[in-house]
Design an enzyme around this catalytic site. Structure first.
Site, short mmCIF file in Angstrom:
data_model
loop_
_atom_site.label_atom_id
_atom_site.label_comp_id
_atom_site.label_asym_id
_atom_site.label_seq_id
_atom_site.Cartn_x
_atom_site.Cartn_y
_atom_site.Cartn_z
N LYS A 84 -46.29 -23.88 27.88
CA LYS A 84 -45.49 -25.17 28.07
C LYS A 84 -44.89 -25.38 27.45
CE LYS A 84 -48.58 -27.12 31.61
NZ LYS A 84 -49.37 -28.43 32.11
C1 LIG Z 1 -53.86 -29.49 31.98
C2 LIG Z 1 -52.20 -29.23 32.33
O1 LIG Z 1 -52.49 -27.24 32.68
C3 LIG Z 1 -51.23 -30.31 33.02
C4 LIG Z 1 -51.08 -29.62 33.56
O2 LIG Z 1 -50.50 -28.83 34.71
O3 LIG Z 1 -49.94 -30.55 33.69
#
Ligand SMILES: CC(=O)CC(=O)O
Length: 267
Positions: A131
């Site tokens: 991410k």
């Molecule tokens: C904790 C996470 O991994 C949250 C998500 O998938 O947005």
């Protein structure tokens, strides 16, 4: 100085201080960056565009022992998280490829862009989700569900599909199963020498309490712009295969290591 028990008070004090700090889930201890899960997602709105990319582009992002599935299928999805315990609302774009792992279907998530720090850090540090910060948005513009992804104010992706055009209520059970397809991510973390790999694992993300409340189909369009900072166009669109909208609940909490690269490479 020795206490009556013969223990150094300094050492004893230090030990209890350490215990106290170990109660916190993560840094910083004054206000941990994220709360311990599980995190319950309620009324998540999802726009999913599945497309065919090139074999070369797909191969370039898939780590062994995963194998790209037939058809060079790539998914880009927008999720508007309306209500999430511990995180609050946020929006995310996830980019994945269809794979097989140990001969079974799996989805490999190779990049994701979020507009909120807390779930970005939790996703990276615990589960190994790739991410990063971006500016995703999912909204209905006139009769069109519109997903956009900006990076530093520059639009790098645009997905559109008619809003709730084809009702898929008669397929909810089947689609609910599909949403629980094994989801894998590659968790890579360096050691403090900033050189040696500390963690190199393929993780299966646990997805619990899935409840699909609505699903819709219809035509979709997807446009991506090459950008070195946010390489969504690295997997080019050969043709769009399907557009979907889902409204659903789920819980995230933990993952499972299914392949440890450092273990398998140890002499
Ligand atoms: C904790 C996470 O991994 C949250 C998500 O998938 O947005």
């Amino acid at each position: 100085m020795r206490s009556l028990t013969g223990e150094s008070p300094v050492v004893a004090g230090a030990a209890s201080r350490t215990d106290k700090f170990l109660q916190y889930p993560v840094m910083p201890t004054l206000r941990p960056a994220y709360p311990r899960g599980p995190w319950h997602y309620k009324d998540m709105h999802q726009l999913v565009v599945t497309y065919e990319s090139t074999a070369e582009a797909v191969r370039a992002v898939v780590p062994a022992p995963l194998q790209p599935a037939d058809g060079n299928r790539v998914t880009i999805e927008w999720r508007r998280m309306s209500e999430v315990s511990g995180f609050g609302p946020y929006t995310e774009v996830g980019h994945s490829v269809a794979c097989t792992f140990e001969g079974k279907p799996a989805i490999y998530v190779f990049q994701a862009f979020l507009d909120s720090e807390s779930p970005t850090l939790a996703g990276r540090e615990i589960l190994g989700f790739p991410k990063r910060y971006g500016e995703p948005d999912l909204k209905t513009v006139r009769e069109v569900l519109t997903g956009t992804l900006n990076y530093g104010g520059v639009q790098v992706a645009l997905a559109t599909m008619p809003y709730r055009a084809v009702d898929l209520s008669d397929r909810l059970a089947e689609i609910e199963q599909e949403l629980q397809t094994t989801q894998l991510v590659l968790k890579l973390l360096p050691d403090v020498d900033n050189h040696t790999p500390k963690v190199a694992q393929l993780i299966r993300v646990g997805i619990y309490n899935v409840r699909l409340k609505g699903a819709w189909g219809g035509p979709a369009e997807l446009f991506t712009v090459p950008h070195v900072g946010c390489p969504v166009a690295a997997l080019p669109v050969v043709r769009v295969l399907e557009g979907r909208q889902h409204l659903w609940d789920m819980t995230l909490s933990d993952g499972q290591v299914v392949h440890d690269y450092l273990e398998t490479e140890r002499p």
